[in-house]
Design a protein around this motif. Structure first.
Motif, PDB file in Angstrom:
ATOM      1  N   UNK A 121       0.836  -1.204   0.000  1.00 56.61           N
ATOM      2  CA  UNK A 121       0.000   0.000   0.000  1.00 56.61           C
ATOM      3  C   UNK A 121       0.869   1.250   0.000  1.00 56.61           C
ATOM      4  N   UNK A 122       1.958   1.211   0.735  1.00 54.02           N
ATOM      5  CA  UNK A 122       2.881   2.346   0.718  1.00 54.02           C
ATOM      6  C   UNK A 122       3.553   2.503  -0.624  1.00 54.02           C
ATOM      7  N   UNK A 123       3.950   1.401  -1.230  1.00 52.13           N
ATOM      8  CA  UNK A 123       4.606   1.456  -2.532  1.00 52.13           C
ATOM      9  C   UNK A 123       3.645   1.970  -3.602  1.00 52.13           C
ATOM     10  N   UNK A 124       2.395   1.546  -3.545  1.00 51.97           N
ATOM     11  CA  UNK A 124       1.424   2.018  -4.542  1.00 51.97           C
ATOM     12  C   UNK A 124       1.182   3.511  -4.425  1.00 51.97           C
ATOM     13  N   UNK A 125       1.109   4.014  -3.222  1.00 50.35           N
ATOM     14  CA  UNK A 125       0.872   5.452  -3.079  1.00 50.35           C
ATOM     15  C   UNK A 125       2.098   6.263  -3.496  1.00 50.35           C
ATOM     16  N   UNK A 126       3.279   5.703  -3.318  1.00 45.11           N
ATOM     17  CA  UNK A 126       4.499   6.390  -3.739  1.00 45.11           C
ATOM     18  C   UNK A 126       4.607   6.419  -5.262  1.00 45.11           C
ATOM     19  N   UNK A 161       4.911   9.061  -8.815  1.00 46.67           N
ATOM     20  CA  UNK A 161       5.955   9.521  -9.732  1.00 46.67           C
ATOM     21  C   UNK A 161       5.644   9.074 -11.158  1.00 46.67           C
ATOM     22  N   UNK A 162       4.867   8.009 -11.305  1.00 42.79           N
ATOM     23  CA  UNK A 162       4.465   7.561 -12.639  1.00 42.79           C
ATOM     24  C   UNK A 162       3.640   8.648 -13.321  1.00 42.79           C
ATOM     25  N   UNK A 163       2.801   9.325 -12.551  1.00 46.46           N
ATOM     26  CA  UNK A 163       1.982  10.401 -13.117  1.00 46.46           C
ATOM     27  C   UNK A 163       2.884  11.538 -13.606  1.00 46.46           C
ATOM     28  N   UNK A 164       3.930  11.850 -12.873  1.00 49.02           N
ATOM     29  CA  UNK A 164       4.884  12.877 -13.310  1.00 49.02           C
ATOM     30  C   UNK A 164       5.549  12.439 -14.607  1.00 49.02           C
ATOM     31  N   UNK A 223      -1.892   7.169 -27.392  1.00 50.78           N
ATOM     32  CA  UNK A 223      -2.565   6.005 -26.807  1.00 50.78           C
ATOM     33  C   UNK A 223      -1.775   5.498 -25.591  1.00 50.78           C
ATOM     34  N   UNK A 224      -0.446   5.398 -25.749  1.00 46.77           N
ATOM     35  CA  UNK A 224       0.382   4.934 -24.637  1.00 46.77           C
ATOM     36  C   UNK A 224       0.350   5.909 -23.460  1.00 46.77           C
ATOM     37  N   UNK A 225       0.347   7.190 -23.755  1.00 43.35           N
ATOM     38  CA  UNK A 225       0.267   8.196 -22.686  1.00 43.35           C
ATOM     39  C   UNK A 225      -1.061   8.065 -21.944  1.00 43.35           C
ATOM     40  N   UNK A 226      -2.140   7.891 -22.699  1.00 44.93           N
ATOM     41  CA  UNK A 226      -3.458   7.742 -22.082  1.00 44.93           C
ATOM     42  C   UNK A 226      -3.503   6.499 -21.189  1.00 44.93           C
ATOM     43  N   UNK A 227      -3.003   5.371 -21.713  1.00 50.86           N
ATOM     44  CA  UNK A 227      -3.003   4.137 -20.920  1.00 50.86           C
ATOM     45  C   UNK A 227      -2.121   4.266 -19.672  1.00 50.86           C
ATOM     46  N   UNK A 228      -0.967   4.894 -19.824  1.00 48.32           N
ATOM     47  CA  UNK A 228      -0.083   5.082 -18.675  1.00 48.32           C
ATOM     48  C   UNK A 228      -0.741   5.972 -17.624  1.00 48.32           C
ATOM     49  N   UNK A 229      -1.449   7.007 -18.069  1.00 50.71           N
ATOM     50  CA  UNK A 229      -2.125   7.899 -17.127  1.00 50.71           C
ATOM     51  C   UNK A 229      -3.228   7.157 -16.379  1.00 50.71           C
ATOM     52  N   UNK A 230      -4.014   6.372 -17.097  1.00 51.59           N
ATOM     53  CA  UNK A 230      -5.103   5.623 -16.457  1.00 51.59           C
ATOM     54  C   UNK A 230      -4.548   4.602 -15.465  1.00 51.59           C
ATOM     55  N   UNK A 231      -3.574   3.800 -15.904  1.00 52.49           N
ATOM     56  CA  UNK A 231      -3.024   2.763 -15.028  1.00 52.49           C
ATOM     57  C   UNK A 231      -2.273   3.365 -13.835  1.00 52.49           C
ATOM     58  N   UNK A 232      -1.531   4.429 -14.067  1.00 56.67           N
ATOM     59  CA  UNK A 232      -0.824   5.080 -12.969  1.00 56.67           C
ATOM     60  C   UNK A 232      -1.777   5.668 -11.942  1.00 56.67           C
ATOM     61  N   UNK A 233      -2.850   6.289 -12.423  1.00 60.13           N
ATOM     62  CA  UNK A 233      -3.846   6.861 -11.513  1.00 60.13           C
ATOM     63  C   UNK A 233      -4.544   5.765 -10.714  1.00 60.13           C
ATOM     64  N   UNK A 234      -4.886   4.662 -11.386  1.00 61.67           N
ATOM     65  CA  UNK A 234      -5.512   3.544 -10.672  1.00 61.67           C
ATOM     66  C   UNK A 234      -4.574   3.002  -9.594  1.00 61.67           C
ATOM     67  N   UNK A 235      -3.290   2.939  -9.889  1.00 55.93           N
ATOM     68  CA  UNK A 235      -2.312   2.436  -8.925  1.00 55.93           C
ATOM     69  C   UNK A 235      -2.218   3.352  -7.706  1.00 55.93           C
ATOM     70  N   UNK A 236      -2.172   4.652  -7.950  1.00 55.86           N
ATOM     71  CA  UNK A 236      -2.065   5.604  -6.835  1.00 55.86           C
ATOM     72  C   UNK A 236      -3.334   5.580  -5.986  1.00 55.86           C
ATOM     73  N   UNK A 237      -4.494   5.638  -6.623  1.00 53.12           N
ATOM     74  CA  UNK A 237      -5.761   5.620  -5.880  1.00 53.12           C
ATOM     75  C   UNK A 237      -5.913   4.307  -5.120  1.00 53.12           C
ATOM     76  N   UNK A 238      -5.543   3.205  -5.748  1.00 56.54           N
ATOM     77  CA  UNK A 238      -5.613   1.907  -5.079  1.00 56.54           C
ATOM     78  C   UNK A 238      -4.726   1.855  -3.857  1.00 56.54           C
ATOM     79  N   UNK A 239      -3.553   2.462  -3.934  1.00 54.93           N
ATOM     80  CA  UNK A 239      -2.655   2.502  -2.785  1.00 54.93           C
ATOM     81  C   UNK A 239      -3.270   3.250  -1.619  1.00 54.93           C
ATOM     82  N   UNK A 240      -3.921   4.375  -1.926  1.00 53.32           N
ATOM     83  CA  UNK A 240      -4.563   5.131  -0.848  1.00 53.32           C
ATOM     84  C   UNK A 240      -5.775   4.397  -0.291  1.00 53.32           C
ATOM     85  N   UNK A 241      -6.540   3.710  -1.124  1.00 52.35           N
ATOM     86  CA  UNK A 241      -7.710   2.974  -0.645  1.00 52.35           C
ATOM     87  C   UNK A 241      -7.275   1.832   0.277  1.00 52.35           C
TER      88      UNK A 241
END
Length: 107
Positions: free
Chosen positions: A35-40, A43-46, A62-80
């Motif tokens: 959970x800590x690693x996911x919230x950290x 940097x993927x979003x940056x 397309x790759x930028x869009x997919x990276x943004x979606x997956x990175x955001x899901x990872x960060x939000x999942x870490x906080x949840x």
């Protein structure tokens, strides 16, 4: 040496080291560690923002869009997961008081 070969070699080595390190983590520490690693991983979003500034083809977009979606899901999942884990450590007296306050606000 070809940069592609170097990149693939580095990726495979990082993958093997990651599997080895995570495999040695006890089960009781796995959830807090992940959970800590996911919230950290914000940097993927940056990185997505930096790459998006240089994208110039439809495939890059397309790759930028997919990276943004997956990175955001990872960060939000870490906080949840972190929030859910912290809820387990609250005392029952504190959670009962919080529930009573929420009921009074709803009236």
């Amino acid at each position: 040496m070809d940069p592609l070969v170097v990149s693939i070699t580095l990726f495979v080595l990082a993958l093997l080291i990651g599997v080895e390190v995570i495999g040695k983590v006890p089960a009781t520490l796995h959830t807090p560690l992940m959970s800590g690693a996911n919230s950290i991983h914000g940097i993927v979003i940056v990185g997505v923002v930096i790459v998006a500034a240089q994208a110039d083809t439809p495939l890059a977009y397309v790759f930028v869009f997919l990276a943004a979606i997956l990175g955001t899901m990872n960060v939000v999942g870490g906080y949840v997961v972190t929030d859910r884990m912290l809820e387990m450590f609250k005392s029952s007296k504190t959670s009962k008081t919080d529930d009573d306050e929420h009921k009074e606000v709803g009236k």
